[in-house]
Design an enzyme around this catalytic site. Sequence first.
Site, short mmCIF file in Angstrom:
data_model
loop_
_atom_site.label_atom_id
_atom_site.label_comp_id
_atom_site.label_asym_id
_atom_site.label_seq_id
_atom_site.Cartn_x
_atom_site.Cartn_y
_atom_site.Cartn_z
N ASP A 14 6.89 52.53 43.52
CA ASP A 14 6.77 52.62 44.98
C ASP A 14 5.35 53.03 45.32
O ASP A 14 4.95 54.18 45.08
CB ASP A 14 7.78 53.63 45.51
CG ASP A 14 7.81 53.70 47.04
OD1 ASP A 14 6.86 53.20 47.68
OD2 ASP A 14 8.79 54.26 47.59
N HIS A 15 4.57 52.10 45.88
CA HIS A 15 3.14 52.36 46.11
C HIS A 15 2.91 53.38 47.21
O HIS A 15 1.78 53.86 47.39
CB HIS A 15 2.41 51.06 46.45
CG HIS A 15 1.04 50.98 45.85
ND1 HIS A 15 0.26 52.08 45.62
CD2 HIS A 15 0.31 49.91 45.42
CE1 HIS A 15 -0.89 51.71 45.09
NE2 HIS A 15 -0.89 50.39 44.95
N ARG A 16 3.93 53.75 47.95
CA ARG A 16 3.76 54.80 48.96
C ARG A 16 3.53 56.15 48.31
O ARG A 16 2.91 57.05 48.92
CB ARG A 16 5.01 54.88 49.85
CG ARG A 16 5.28 53.64 50.69
CD ARG A 16 6.59 53.77 51.44
NE ARG A 16 7.73 53.95 50.54
CZ ARG A 16 8.97 54.17 50.94
NH1 ARG A 16 9.24 54.25 52.24
NH2 ARG A 16 9.95 54.32 50.06
N ALA A 17 4.06 56.33 47.09
CA ALA A 17 3.99 57.65 46.46
C ALA A 17 3.35 57.61 45.08
O ALA A 17 2.91 58.65 44.57
CB ALA A 17 5.40 58.24 46.34
N PRO A 57 7.07 49.09 49.20
CA PRO A 57 5.98 48.26 48.65
C PRO A 57 5.96 48.36 47.12
O PRO A 57 5.40 49.31 46.56
CB PRO A 57 4.72 48.85 49.29
CG PRO A 57 5.09 50.28 49.59
CD PRO A 57 6.56 50.29 49.89
#
Length: 468
Positions: A442-445, A274
């Site tokens: 990276d919007h996950r992290a 994402p």
Amino acid sequence: MARLKAFTMPKWGIEMSEGTIAEWMVAENQPFAKGTVLTLIETDKITNEVEAEADGRFVRLIAEAGQTYPVGALLAVLSDGGEADPAEIDALVAGFKPVDAGFAPDGDEAPAAAPEPVAPVAAASAIPDGIAISPVARDKAVAAGLDVAGLAGSGRGGRITAQDVDRAIAPPAAPTLVGVLPTPPATTVFATPMARRVAAIHAVALETVAGSGPRGRVRKADVLAAVPTPVPAPAPAPVAAPVAPALGGVEIVAMSSMRRTIARRLTEAKQQIPHFYVRRRVRADRLLALRAAVQGQRPSVNDYLVRACALALMEVPQVNIQVHGQEIHRFADADVAVAVATEKGLVTPIVRAADRLSVAEISAAMASLAQRARAGKLKPEEFSGGSFSLSNLGGFGVEQFDAIINPPQGAILAVGTARPEPIDDDGAIRIVPVLHLSLSCDHRAIDGADGGRFLAALAGLIENPGLL
């Protein structure tokens, strides 16, 4: 009696799963000495030279130049230099089991003499004794009920080999093609997919083309050589209706191993990560002035940016990461991967621990890495990993762009050219060179606040280059 060995696709690095035969440097049955470069093999990022471990020669080349094979696949059969019986070669090929080395270990050597298989009485009577055929080919032909009387053998002296039987048994491969190019007609000629397509474009009958590839396989070059030279026609009279362009003007270029890897990895990154983007303008007049004052060999603007990114990563460690499944790996040093354009595609050599290096040291490291990247001589550890990436298209006049994250890294910075723009300088309007930065995260992290803090730290370093 010659001792035979399997020559297989080697494995360089944990992530390597396949390689492409760029070129065979020695011909079949050509003797070579220890240390001779036997073949060039392209991997995801580099081209490797495979040298001979001992004197010998290839008694059979199986892999075709330009084709891709998995690690451990059989590429050729090696001999210690003596004469080899075609039956022994057939036995080695038929009984080969993939290994993960360029040269098979001693346990995988062919036996000194291949034992003759005991065939049933019915099988012995199915094929006349006067036909020259290897034992393995005989068994395959009998099992498939194949009449080998009219089969042309590709072995020594016209001997029918196991490959000849396999090709006769297998149904003709007719690839499904879509688009504006015509679909090649069904044919039993042993030819590469590219040769079939080129033959269809130029209306060349593959049955009339002599193949130059292994076992007589027809290649693209063979078809092109058979294309008749066009005879100039007299200029036609003017007509009102436009004429559609000929399909023969389409050039088909197969993707290199590196290009296929780039396509696969970037598609996966865009689909699975994402992305979000943080953008900022940064004045660059002071940085450019500092660089202009350097005596002797000047570092590039990109070298300063690598140093600035490394220091900003130390200030905002939330961006100096890799993402592995459900885990976030944070690094003590800033290993900055820098995008380098080569003829075969994009390579990202890594400046290790850039936060500990001066701008001059980064400049020297990048000069060496870029030179070897363009020559395809990088080692796997020099482009694998990294905690952050930098892509600069300013040298091409690009004003601004967004980059795709290079997994498993968590972010990449895209830098455009420095162009004159008005800025507010203590209430005064000044025209100075301005860089447009775009940070892909990276919007996950990484959260938006982390990306904002990183760009703020980076802007502070670029606008105050004495801190570098």
